[in-house]
Scaffold this motif. Structure first.
Motif, PDB file in Angstrom:
ATOM      1  N   ASN A   1       1.169  -1.062   0.069  1.00 55.08           N
ATOM      2  CA  ASN A   1      -0.384  -0.183   0.001  1.00 55.08           C
ATOM      3  C   ASN A   1       0.506   1.521  -0.104  1.00 55.08           C
ATOM      4  N   ALA A   2       2.200   1.375   0.459  1.00 47.32           N
ATOM      5  CA  ALA A   2       2.621   2.912   0.709  1.00 47.32           C
ATOM      6  C   ALA A   2       3.043   2.905  -0.212  1.00 47.32           C
ATOM      7  N   CYS A   3       3.741   1.381  -1.430  1.00 39.77           N
ATOM      8  CA  CYS A   3       4.253   1.672  -2.822  1.00 39.77           C
ATOM      9  C   CYS A   3       3.103   2.120  -3.636  1.00 39.77           C
ATOM     10  N   VAL A   4       1.891   1.917  -3.627  1.00 44.77           N
ATOM     11  CA  VAL A   4       1.302   2.482  -4.164  1.00 44.77           C
ATOM     12  C   VAL A   4       0.947   3.869  -3.933  1.00 44.77           C
ATOM     13  N   GLU A   5       0.497   4.401  -3.032  1.00 43.64           N
ATOM     14  CA  GLU A   5       0.986   5.424  -2.825  1.00 43.64           C
ATOM     15  C   GLU A   5       1.406   6.712  -2.879  1.00 43.64           C
ATOM     16  N   LYS A   6       2.639   5.866  -2.809  1.00 46.36           N
ATOM     17  CA  LYS A   6       3.836   6.656  -3.429  1.00 46.36           C
ATOM     18  C   LYS A   6       4.100   7.381  -5.205  1.00 46.36           C
ATOM     19  N   VAL A   7       3.039   6.116  -5.881  1.00 48.88           N
ATOM     20  CA  VAL A   7       3.239   6.192  -7.109  1.00 48.88           C
ATOM     21  C   VAL A   7       1.986   6.521  -7.632  1.00 48.88           C
ATOM     22  N   ALA A   8       0.872   6.762  -6.970  1.00 50.09           N
ATOM     23  CA  ALA A   8       0.113   7.660  -7.325  1.00 50.09           C
ATOM     24  C   ALA A   8      -0.183   9.093  -6.901  1.00 50.09           C
ATOM     25  N   CYS A   9       1.135   9.445  -6.023  1.00 50.38           N
ATOM     26  CA  CYS A   9       1.707  11.221  -5.937  1.00 50.38           C
ATOM     27  C   CYS A   9       1.690  11.533  -6.771  1.00 50.38           C
ATOM     28  N   ILE A  10       2.898  10.390  -7.545  1.00 51.28           N
ATOM     29  CA  ILE A  10       3.632  11.037  -9.100  1.00 51.28           C
ATOM     30  C   ILE A  10       2.860  10.492 -10.469  1.00 51.28           C
ATOM     31  N   ILE A  11       1.748  10.692 -10.265  1.00 53.76           N
ATOM     32  CA  ILE A  11       1.102   9.728 -12.254  1.00 53.76           C
ATOM     33  C   ILE A  11       1.069  10.661 -12.759  1.00 53.76           C
ATOM     34  N   GLU A  12       1.320  11.480 -12.457  1.00 51.19           N
ATOM     35  CA  GLU A  12       0.673  13.383 -13.497  1.00 51.19           C
ATOM     36  C   GLU A  12       2.715  12.690 -13.739  1.00 51.19           C
ATOM     37  N   ASN A  13       3.543  13.412 -13.295  1.00 51.69           N
ATOM     38  CA  ASN A  13       5.046  13.326 -14.267  1.00 51.69           C
ATOM     39  C   ASN A  13       5.713  12.153 -14.325  1.00 51.69           C
ATOM     40  N   ILE A  14       5.021  10.888 -13.701  1.00 52.02           N
ATOM     41  CA  ILE A  14       5.132   9.558 -14.454  1.00 52.02           C
ATOM     42  C   ILE A  14       4.884   9.500 -16.279  1.00 52.02           C
ATOM     43  N   ARG A  15       3.801  10.286 -16.117  1.00 51.87           N
ATOM     44  CA  ARG A  15       2.614  10.229 -17.903  1.00 51.87           C
ATOM     45  C   ARG A  15       3.153  10.965 -18.990  1.00 51.87           C
ATOM     46  N   SER A  16       4.007  12.221 -18.023  1.00 48.25           N
ATOM     47  CA  SER A  16       5.045  13.283 -19.090  1.00 48.25           C
ATOM     48  C   SER A  16       6.301  12.433 -19.383  1.00 48.25           C
ATOM     49  N   CYS A  17       6.568  11.597 -18.853  1.00 51.03           N
ATOM     50  CA  CYS A  17       8.123  10.500 -19.203  1.00 51.03           C
ATOM     51  C   CYS A  17       7.928  10.058 -20.398  1.00 51.03           C
ATOM     52  N   TYR A  18       6.755   9.983 -20.588  1.00 55.48           N
ATOM     53  CA  TYR A  18       6.318   8.626 -22.157  1.00 55.48           C
ATOM     54  C   TYR A  18       5.650  10.004 -22.730  1.00 55.48           C
ATOM     55  N   ALA A  19       5.566   9.701 -24.114  1.00 53.02           N
ATOM     56  CA  ALA A  19       5.532  10.348 -25.526  1.00 53.02           C
ATOM     57  C   ALA A  19       3.868  10.161 -25.575  1.00 53.02           C
ATOM     58  N   ASP A  20       3.086   8.976 -25.212  1.00 53.15           N
ATOM     59  CA  ASP A  20       2.046   8.429 -25.463  1.00 53.15           C
ATOM     60  C   ASP A  20       1.664   7.499 -24.467  1.00 53.15           C
ATOM     61  N   LEU A  21       0.676   7.458 -23.749  1.00 52.92           N
ATOM     62  CA  LEU A  21      -0.430   6.672 -23.030  1.00 52.92           C
ATOM     63  C   LEU A  21      -1.726   6.902 -23.103  1.00 52.92           C
ATOM     64  N   LYS A  22      -2.292   6.170 -24.115  1.00 54.85           N
ATOM     65  CA  LYS A  22      -3.420   7.021 -24.141  1.00 54.85           C
ATOM     66  C   LYS A  22      -4.174   5.382 -23.781  1.00 54.85           C
ATOM     67  N   ASP A  23      -3.211   4.617 -23.546  1.00 58.43           N
ATOM     68  CA  ASP A  23      -3.784   3.312 -23.694  1.00 58.43           C
ATOM     69  C   ASP A  23      -3.921   2.605 -22.240  1.00 58.43           C
ATOM     70  N   TYR A  24      -3.346   3.645 -21.700  1.00 60.01           N
ATOM     71  CA  TYR A  24      -3.087   3.117 -20.196  1.00 60.01           C
ATOM     72  C   TYR A  24      -3.992   3.735 -19.107  1.00 60.01           C
ATOM     73  N   ASP A  25      -5.020   3.776 -18.207  1.00 60.93           N
ATOM     74  CA  ASP A  25      -5.923   4.690 -17.258  1.00 60.93           C
ATOM     75  C   ASP A  25      -4.740   4.697 -16.034  1.00 60.93           C
TER      76      ASP A  25
END
Length: 431
Positions: A92-116
């Protein structure tokens, strides 16, 4: 027919949809994980395609990688179990960490339309945990002297592919949640060293350095690239002089030696003796010191991914420059053979011709914009154009280029000696 106002309004709206505020793009995290440029990928698709495991979204749907997902889950379970009870709390601690930075993660990829966000967060946690557990696993096998299974031997190379990455800051966050609970407090950059030794191009050990441990890296490949950068920036240019191969330089009296103690792993230096007189040319041979390149079945893969990273992102192309320098020096298998004899190359892929072909193809489709060995190349060319080196090169090309020319030279010299002896004996007998 549309009026001018309609054309302006519709064009404006179309542009706004492309570059307007709706785009979730940040300046801090520009895309750093992407498919390799198509021109480079066509030259060697196998160098950019994972063989065993998919990391991140770009190869997630590859059919030949789906079978390993079950083993990946087993790796993750092992890591979470070792972190101590309860397992659910750590997860759960790992998931919370990732959830907090999900927008930063998205911006590291050129296209993530297939993944919510849910699918993306699950992928990041799974892949980060797998990478950390795999590194912990090979670290233990290194200390115990145990070899990796055949399938697992490909995984270290899958983890340095440009198209097979997750952001480094995700690894750091998951590392902080889990590894610190049962490992000594090492920075992540030091923890991943057992993985990077597989992707080391040279015989010398990769040095992380204290400063590199705290640099913000894009991903594991980006960190590997940092290990090959010099401490200080080097001015780039391009040699205006003639490029000479290893064999040509060897004929001109240039020696080749391995460079084990240079601060920059890819440093090449020309060392001259203290004799300057043209009458002492035999003792005035320059020596080109170079890092010892270990050529094996995965050298091309590592080089191509580092080069693709340099060509697609805002980083200094030091690896591209090194590859170009080697391409300039090596034309045929004879050049490889000379460097192998000089212990500048260790060839593990079989024939010298195969090694030469690999190096000659590595810089195709790359524009020659930067070169960090201009000074050294000009020094070598200046020596090559000297009076005595030119004469020696011409002599070797004419009389020592093949066994037959050497035999002809020896036969001619023998006939000359015999003729001289006959003349001497004739004069002595007549007197």
């Amino acid at each position: 027919m549309k009026t001018m106002d309609v054309i302006v309004q519709e064009t404006f709206q179309a542009l706004l949809d492309c570059v307007g505020e709706k785009k979730k793009v940040t300046n801090k995290f520009s895309p750093s994980i992407y498919m390799a440029p198509i021109t480079l990928r066509k030259l060697s698709e196998s160098s950019f395609t994972p063989r065993v495991v998919s990391i991140g979204p770009l190869h997630r749907k590859d059919e030949n990688l789906q079978l390993f997902e079950v083993r990946k889950a087993a790796f993750v379970h092992e890591l979470l179990s070792r972190s101590g009870p309860p397992l659910t709390q750590t997860l759960n601690a790992c998931v919370e960490k990732v959830a907090c930075i999900i927008e930063n993660i998205r911006s590291c990829y050129a296209d993530l339309k297939d993944y919510d966000d849910i699918k993306l967060a699950k992928m990041m946690v799974m892949d980060a945990c797998f990478i950390l557990e795999f590194i912990h696993d090979i670290k233990g096998k290194t200390y115990s002297g145990t070899n990796l299974r055949l399938q697992d031997q490909y995984i270290p190379y899958d983890l340095v592919l440009l198209e097979n990455q997750i952001p480094f800051f995700v690894l750091e966050d998951i590392y902080g949640c889990i590894i610190y609970k049962f490992e000594e407090a090492l920075p992540l950059a030091e923890f991943i060293q057992p993985l990077l030794k597989y992707a080391n191009l040279f015989k010398r050990k990769l040095k992380v350095g204290v400063s590199r441990s705290y640099i913000s890296h894009d991903h594991i490949l980006g960190f590997l690239h940092h290990c090959y950068q010099p401490k200080c920036n080097i001015s780039s240019g391009f040699p205006s002089s003639t490029i000479h191969s290893v064999v040509e330089l060897d004929r001109a009296g240039v020696n080749f030696k391995p460079n084990h103690d240079a601060e920059w792993p890819m440093a090449m230096e020309v060392k001259m003796t203290r004799y300057c007189s043209s009458f002492l040319w035999f003792w005035n041979k320059p020596t080109l010191t170079m890092p010892t390149l270990c050529i094996d079945d995965f050298t091309e893969l590592v080089l191509r991914n580092l080069i693709a990273y340099e060509q697609s992102y805002v980083v200094d192309p030091y690896v591209t420059s090194y590859a170009r320098a080697m391409d300039m020096l090596i034309d045929t298998h004879e050049d490889i053979a000379k460097l192998v004899t000089s212990k500048v190359i260790v060839n593990h892929i079989g024939s010298n011709e195969e090694a030469a072909n690999m190096i000659n193809k590595i810089c195709k489709e790359l524009a020659p914009e930067h070169f960090y060995y201009t000074k050294q190349w000009e020094q070598l060319d200046k020596h090559f154009k000297g009076y005595w080196p030119r004469k020696i090169v011409k002599l070797k090309r004419t009389y020592f280029n093949s066994p037959w020319s050497m035999i002809a030279l020896f036969a001619g010299f023998s006939l000359f000696v015999l003729a001289m002896l006959q003349t001497i004996f004739t004069i002595m007998s007549s007197s």
